[in-house]
Design a protein around this motif. Sequence first.
Motif, mmCIF file in Angstrom:
data_model
loop_
_atom_site.group_PDB
_atom_site.id
_atom_site.type_symbol
_atom_site.label_atom_id
_atom_site.label_comp_id
_atom_site.label_asym_id
_atom_site.label_seq_id
_atom_site.Cartn_x
_atom_site.Cartn_y
_atom_site.Cartn_z
ATOM 1 N N TYR A 1 0.741 -1.284 0.196
ATOM 2 C CA TYR A 1 -0.079 -0.038 0.042
ATOM 3 C C TYR A 1 1.009 1.176 0.098
ATOM 4 N N LEU A 2 2.053 1.050 -0.766
ATOM 5 C CA LEU A 2 2.721 2.552 -0.736
ATOM 6 C C LEU A 2 2.080 3.679 -1.513
ATOM 7 N N PHE A 3 1.358 3.418 -2.289
ATOM 8 C CA PHE A 3 0.499 4.548 -3.017
ATOM 9 C C PHE A 3 -0.387 5.360 -2.056
ATOM 10 N N GLN A 4 -0.897 4.322 -1.254
ATOM 11 C CA GLN A 4 -1.834 4.931 -0.259
ATOM 12 C C GLN A 4 -1.211 5.844 1.072
ATOM 13 N N LEU A 5 0.054 5.074 1.287
ATOM 14 C CA LEU A 5 0.677 5.870 2.393
ATOM 15 C C LEU A 5 1.265 7.019 1.865
ATOM 16 N N PHE A 6 1.784 7.326 0.745
ATOM 17 C CA PHE A 6 2.222 8.620 0.263
ATOM 18 C C PHE A 6 1.063 9.508 0.173
ATOM 19 N N LEU A 7 -0.167 9.107 -0.061
ATOM 20 C CA LEU A 7 -1.416 9.996 -0.129
ATOM 21 C C LEU A 7 -1.504 10.515 1.074
ATOM 22 N N ILE B 1 0.417 11.005 3.741
ATOM 23 C CA ILE B 1 1.247 11.932 4.036
ATOM 24 C C ILE B 1 1.034 13.454 3.494
ATOM 25 N N ALA B 2 0.483 13.311 2.130
ATOM 26 C CA ALA B 2 0.025 14.658 1.385
ATOM 27 C C ALA B 2 -1.121 15.313 2.087
ATOM 28 N N ILE B 3 -2.133 14.411 2.332
ATOM 29 C CA ILE B 3 -3.267 14.844 3.027
ATOM 30 C C ILE B 3 -3.083 15.370 4.410
ATOM 31 N N VAL B 4 -2.299 14.833 5.240
ATOM 32 C CA VAL B 4 -1.945 15.281 6.591
ATOM 33 C C VAL B 4 -1.316 16.659 6.517
ATOM 34 N N SER B 5 -0.235 16.583 5.459
ATOM 35 C CA SER B 5 0.519 17.991 5.385
ATOM 36 C C SER B 5 -0.451 19.127 4.879
ATOM 37 N N PHE B 6 -1.263 18.821 4.016
ATOM 38 C CA PHE B 6 -2.196 20.102 3.689
ATOM 39 C C PHE B 6 -3.012 20.281 4.808
ATOM 40 N N LEU B 7 -3.802 19.424 5.658
ATOM 41 C CA LEU B 7 -4.382 19.790 6.826
ATOM 42 C C LEU B 7 -3.688 20.558 7.787
ATOM 43 N N SER B 8 -2.554 20.011 7.930
ATOM 44 C CA SER B 8 -1.422 20.727 8.916
ATOM 45 C C SER B 8 -1.214 22.052 8.345
ATOM 46 N N ALA B 9 -1.185 22.556 7.269
ATOM 47 C CA ALA B 9 -0.870 23.918 6.674
ATOM 48 C C ALA B 9 -2.156 24.550 7.012
#
Length: 427
Positions: A163-169, A171-179
Motif C-alpha cells: 500500500y505504498l501509494f496509499q501511504l504517500f497519499l 502524507i500529502a493529505i496530513v500535510s495539507f491539513l496541517s497547513a
Amino acid sequence: MAFKELHYNIKIRIVTQFFTTFATMMVMPFLTVYFAQKVGQTVTGFMLVSLVFIGVAGGMIGGFFSDRIGRKQLMVGSELGTGIAFFIIAFLNSPWLDAPYLTYAVFIFSMFFGGVLGPVSQAMVLDVTNSENRRYVFTLLYWIGNMSSGIAGIIGAIFFYEYLFQLFLVIAIVSFLSAVITQLFITESYIINTPKSDTTNKEKDSIWKSYKVVFRDRVFMMFLFAGILVLSLEEQLTNFLAIHFAEEITSQSLISFREWDIDVDGVLMLGILRSENTFLVVFAAGLITWLVKRWSNKAVLFVGLSLYTAGYALFTMFQLPWVLIAVMVIVTIGELMYIPVRQAMLGDLAPDHARSSYLAIHQMVFYIAMLVAAVDIIIGGFVPAWMMGVKYCLFGGVGLLLFLKVDKRIQEKKESMKVEDERRVSG
C-alpha cells in the motif's frame, strides 16, 4: 507546569506534530529499502547524499528568513509544499505508474521544505516559551514524536510493500491539513525588535555573517562534530542496517506457540526494532533518569555512549530476531543515559544573545549525520558487515572522547564564573 497553561500555539503544534510525524514515519524509515530495490544500493547512496545537502540548504535558508519575515508564513508554505510534493510522489508510485527516478526528483523538493520547517517551527516554540516551561514543552514534544513514530513504524512495516501509494497519499493529505490548521489557528509569534544601528543591520543582511559567530566557537564546533559521529549511528537503522536486515534476514519465526505462529523478515524486523526503541524511550525514560541522577556527567556519558556504540556494532553481527530485540534494549538504555546530558550541554553552550543562531546551526547535525549514514550505504556495498561494525565503534569512541572534552570545558567555565561571582560579592 500544566498542559492547560501552555501557549495556544504549542497546543496546536502538539496535535499537528503527532499526525504529521505519524504519517511520515509510516514511510520514511523504509525509503532506503525502496530505492535500493528499485535502482540499486550504490545509486541509492548517492541519491540520499544529495537529498541531505538539500535539507541542509533548506534549514539554513529557513533559519535565516525566519528572523526576518516571521514563522507562520514559512511554516504554512513549507507544509503546503510538502503536501504537493507527496501528492506527486504518490502518483509516481501508483497502480498506473512506477517511476523511482522521478520520485527521487520530487523528493528533492520535499526535503527542502522539510529543511525549512525544522528550525522555523522550533523558533516558534522558543518564541512562546520561557526558561521555566521550555524544558517541559520540549520534553512533551519529544514524547509525542516518539509515541507517534513507534505506532507508525509498525503500521508502515506491515503495509509498505502493498500500500505504498496509499501511504504517500496519507502524507500529502496530513500535510495539507496541517497547513490549513497552522494558517487558521496558530498566531504569528515573531516580534520585531526596535531598529538597531546600521552596522547591526548590515550584519543581518548576510547569511554567512549571521552565522559566523557560531562557527568561530571552537567548543561548540567540537560539540557538533561529536554529535554528528554519534547520531550517524542512529541513522544506520534507516540506511545501511535497513538494507543489511532486508538482505540477510529471511522469513523466520518470531513467536510460535500452539496456533500462534508469527514470522518476520528483514523489513518487518526493522519496523519492530524502531518501534521497540521508541516505546522504550517513552516508557523507560523516567526510570533511567532516576537511576543515574546522582552520577556525574562524565560517568553517564561514558557508560551511556559505550552501551549505545556497542549495540550498533552488534547489529551488524546477528540476524536472529530475539537477539536483535535484546540488542535494541542495550542501545536504548545507552540513548536514554546520554541524551539528557547532551541536551543540557547544548543549553550551556548556546548563549542567550545568539540562541537562535546556535540552534539553527545545530539543526545541521541531523542532516550531516544523515549524509554520513548515506555514504555508509555506498561503503557497505564493498565491505563486509563486520567492518561496518568496527567503523561504528570508531565513530562512537571518538564521539565519546569529544563529548567528555566539551563537558570538561563547560565545567571549567562554570567554576571560573563561580569564582568571579564570589570575588565580585566579596569585593
